[in-house]
Scaffold this active site. Structure first.
Site, short mmCIF file in Angstrom:
data_model
loop_
_atom_site.label_atom_id
_atom_site.label_comp_id
_atom_site.label_asym_id
_atom_site.label_seq_id
_atom_site.Cartn_x
_atom_site.Cartn_y
_atom_site.Cartn_z
N LYS A 283 0.84 -1.20 0.00
CA LYS A 283 0.00 0.00 0.00
C LYS A 283 0.88 1.25 0.00
O LYS A 283 1.96 1.26 0.60
CB LYS A 283 -0.90 0.02 1.24
CG LYS A 283 -1.96 -1.05 1.25
CD LYS A 283 -2.80 -0.96 2.52
CE LYS A 283 -3.84 -2.07 2.57
NZ LYS A 283 -4.89 -1.91 1.55
N GLU A 355 -6.54 -9.26 -1.11
CA GLU A 355 -6.36 -10.50 -0.34
C GLU A 355 -7.62 -10.94 0.40
O GLU A 355 -7.79 -12.13 0.67
CB GLU A 355 -5.20 -10.33 0.65
CG GLU A 355 -5.53 -9.68 1.99
CD GLU A 355 -6.06 -8.26 1.88
OE1 GLU A 355 -6.85 -7.86 2.76
OE2 GLU A 355 -5.71 -7.55 0.93
N ARG A 357 -10.69 -11.18 -0.49
CA ARG A 357 -11.54 -12.10 -1.25
C ARG A 357 -10.94 -13.51 -1.29
O ARG A 357 -11.68 -14.49 -1.46
CB ARG A 357 -11.77 -11.55 -2.65
CG ARG A 357 -10.53 -11.45 -3.54
CD ARG A 357 -10.72 -10.48 -4.68
NE ARG A 357 -10.78 -9.09 -4.23
CZ ARG A 357 -10.98 -8.04 -5.02
NH1 ARG A 357 -11.16 -8.21 -6.31
NH2 ARG A 357 -11.02 -6.82 -4.52
#
Length: 509
Positions: A283, A355, A357
C-alpha cells in the site's frame, strides 16, 4: 461497560451528575421534547427560551450544558438536539433517539451517573435510548489500559458509569426485555470495537482465535480452530497464500451457537486480516496506518454469534473467521502466483492487496458444506465501495434479490446506513485468467462489484448468499458523532443480530 437502570422517578428528583433532556428544531425555534416536563417546570416553563439564548437550535447531535434551576437534584442540565420536531401526533424516530442519547453519553464522559429524560413512550423508544447511550459511552482507552495508559499511568477516557433511563418501567416485562437486549447488543458491538481498535502487534490470527475460545467457553459455544498445519492438510490455499508472508501464521475459526428448537441455520463469514500491508503489492504511504481494522468483518461475525447466545435466539448461527496477516517478505505470495483454493478452483493473484476475497473464498466454500439456509459474508473489502457510497454506508450484494432487499430493510431498521448493489454479469469476464480458473482482480471501474462477483464463484449453487462490504463505515477516522466513536465502529453487528432475530421468528421464509 456503562451500566443501565430503568427508573420511573421524576427528572427533577433523581440524583445524578446531570439530567439529559431533548430539544428539537421547531418552526419558531427550539422546542423542549417530551420527557423533560419536570425540568422545564423548574425553569418556569422557559427552558426553550433559555436554550435559545445560549445558541441552541435543536439540531441533531447539538449539546448544550447549563446550570440546573432550583428544584432539580442534578446540578447540570444537558440538552441534546434531536433534529426536526415530528409532526403533531407522531413520535420521534428511533435513530434520532439513538444518536441523541449517544451524543449525550459521550458528553458526560467521566461522570458517575446521567439521568436520561428523553422521549420514551414505549419499549421501542426505551430500547433506542438505551442502545444509543451504551454505545455512545464506549471508550477503548478505559477498556484497555495495557495499550493506552498515559505517561503517569492514569486512566484516560473513562466513560459515563451509569445511565438511568427515565420513563421506562422497571417492572414491565417489555421494558425489561428491551433493556436486556440493549445491554447485550451494546456489549457485543463494543466487543467488536475493542478488537478492531487493538493494535496489530497485540492482535494477530492466533491471539484473535484465543479470544474466540475464551468467549466460547463463557457462553457455551462450539469452536474449531484450524492452524497452519490443518489449513495445509485441508487445502485452504487462499488463506495460506495470504498469510504465508507473515511470521504470524493464519487461522480459520469456526464458532457456533445452536438452539435445541432452531429450525433455521445462518452462516456468517468474516474477513479477518489482522493487519494489511498490501503484501508485495504494498500500500502507498498514508494507507497503512489504520489497517489494523481490516479484521472488522471477523469481529462483527464473532460478536454476532455471542449476541445470539446471550439473547437465546431460536436459530443456529455459525461464524467463520478467516484470519491472516498480509505482509511482504521473502515467503510472501507474489503477483502472478497461482493458488489452489479449498474449492479446488485455481486463482491467479494479480494483486496481493486484493487479499480479503482470497481468505473469504475458502471460508465461504467451507461454510457451504454445512448446508446453511443462508450465508452472509462481511468484509472491509474494497476502496471502490468507499468511493461509491462514502464513509458511512455499506454496500449489499446478493445472489437473491429478495434476500438483499431484506438485509437492506433490516439495516435501515436498526440504524445502519446501507445500499443494495448489483452483480452485473458483464463484469464477470474481467476476472478470467489465461493461467487459472479466475483472477483475483478485474475491471477497475466497478471494483467493489467485481469483488462481489469473485466471491459468488465460491458459493454453492442454490445457497442463498449476501455480501456486505463495510469498508466505509467499519473505521471512523474523523470525529465521533451520535453514538459512533472515533476508530472501530462495530459496523454490521446490529444488522446481523436483527437478521438472526427475524430468522428465528420465521420472518425471512
Amino acid at each position: 461497560m456503562t451500566s443501565l437502570t430503568l427508573s420511573t422517578s421524576s427528572a427533577a428528583t433523581l440524583r445524578a451528575d446531570a439530567v439529559v433532556v431533548g430539544v428539537a428544531k421547531g418552526a419558531k425555534g427550539p422546542v423542549v421534547a417530551p420527557g423533560a416536563e419536570a425540568v422545564d417546570q423548574a425553569f418556569g416553563g422557559k427552558l426553550a427560551s433559555v436554550l435559545e439564548t445560549l445558541g441552541a437550535t435543536g439540531a441533531e447531535g447539538e449539546v448544550t450544558k447549563l446550570p440546573a434551576a432550583s428544584g432539580l437534584k442534578a446540578p447540570v442540565v444537558l440538552a441534546v438536539g434531536l433534529g426536526d420536531a415530528p409532526a403533531k401526533g407522531d413520535g420521534y424516530d428511533s435513530e434520532a433517539l439513538r444518536r441523541a442519547a449517544g451524543a449525550a453519553a459521550r458528553a458526560l464522559s467521566g461522570s458517575k451517573k446521567g439521568a436520561f429524560a428523553l422521549p420514551v413512550e414505549d419499549p421501542a423508544d426505551a430500547a433506542a435510548v438505551a442502545e444509543g447511550a451504551l454505545l455512545g459511552a464506549y471508550s477503548y482507552k478505559a477498556n484497555h489500559n495495557n495499550a493506552a495508559k498515559s505517561g503517569n499511568g492514569k486512566k484516560n477516557g473513562a466513560p459515563l458509569a451509569e445511565v438511568a433511563l427515565l420513563g421506562a418501567k422497571p417492572r414491565d416485562k417489555e421494558f425489561k426485555a428491551a433493556a436486556e437486549r440493549a445491554i447485550a447488543l451494546a456489549a457485543e458491538v463494543n466487543r467488536a470495537r475493542d478488537l478492531i481498535n487493538t493494535p496489530s502487534n497485540l492482535l494477530n490470527p492466533a491471539s484473535f482465535a484465543a479470544a474466540v475460545l475464551e468467549a466460547a467457553k463463557e457462553h457455551g459455544l462450539k469452536t474449531e480452530v484450524l492452524d497452519e498445519k490443518a489449513l495445509k492438510k485441508g487445502g485452504y490455499g487462499g488463506i495460506l497464500g495470504v498469510g504465508q508472508g507473515s511470521e504470524a501464521p493464519p487461522r480459520l475459526v469456526r464458532v457456533g451457537y445452536t438452539h435445541p428448537e432452531a429450525e433455521k441455520t445462518l452462516a456468517l463469514v468474516g474477513k479477518g486480516i489482522t493487519y494489511d500491508s498490501g503484501g508485495i503489492s504494498l500500500k502507498p504511504a498514508g494507507h497503512n496506518e489504520t489497517m489494523k481494522c481490516d479484521m472488522s468483518g471477523a469481529a462483527a461475525v464473532f460478536a454476532t454469534v455471542v449476541a445470539a447466545a446471550k439473547l437465546g435466539l431460536r436459530v443456529n448461527v455459525t461464524g467463520w473467521l478467516a484470519l491472516a496477516e498480509n505482509m511482504p517478505s521473502g515467503s510472501a505470495t507474489r503477483p502472478g502466483d497461482v493458488l489452489t483454493m479449498y474449492s479446488g478452483k485455481t486463482v491467479e493473484v494479480l494483486n496481493t492487496d486484493a487479499e480479503g476475497r482470497l481468505v473469504l473464498a475458502d471460508a465461504l466454500t467451507r461454510a457451504c458444506e454445512e448446508r446453511p439456509d443462508a450465508i452472509v459474508d462481511v468484509a472491509t473489502l474494497t476502496g471502490a465501495m468507499v468511493l461509491a457510497l462514502g464513509n458511512r454506508t455499506f454496500g449489499i450484494m446478493a445472489n437473491d434479490e429478495a434476500f438483499r432487499t431484506s438485509l437492506h430493510e433490516i439495516a435501515e431498521e436498526v440504524g445502519e446506513q446501507s445500499w443494495p448493489m448489483p452483480l452485473p454479469s458483464d463484469l464477470r469476464k474481467s476476472i478470467d485468467s489465461p493461467v487459472a480458473d479466475l483472477a483475483n482482480m478485474g475491471e477497475r471501474m466497478g471494483g467493489g462489484l467485481v469483488a462481489g462477483i469473485f466471491l459468488k464463484e465460491f458459493v454453492e449453487e442454490g445457497t442463498t448468499w449476501a455480501h456486505l462490504d463495510i469498508a466505509g463505515p467499519a473505521f471512523n477516522e474523523s470525529g465521533p458523532f451520535g453514538y459512533t466513536p472515533k476508530g472501530g465502529t462495530g459496523s454490521a453487528v446490529r444488522t446481523l443480530v436483527r437478521l438472526a432475530e427475524r430468522t428465528a421468528a420465521g420472518d425471512l421464509g
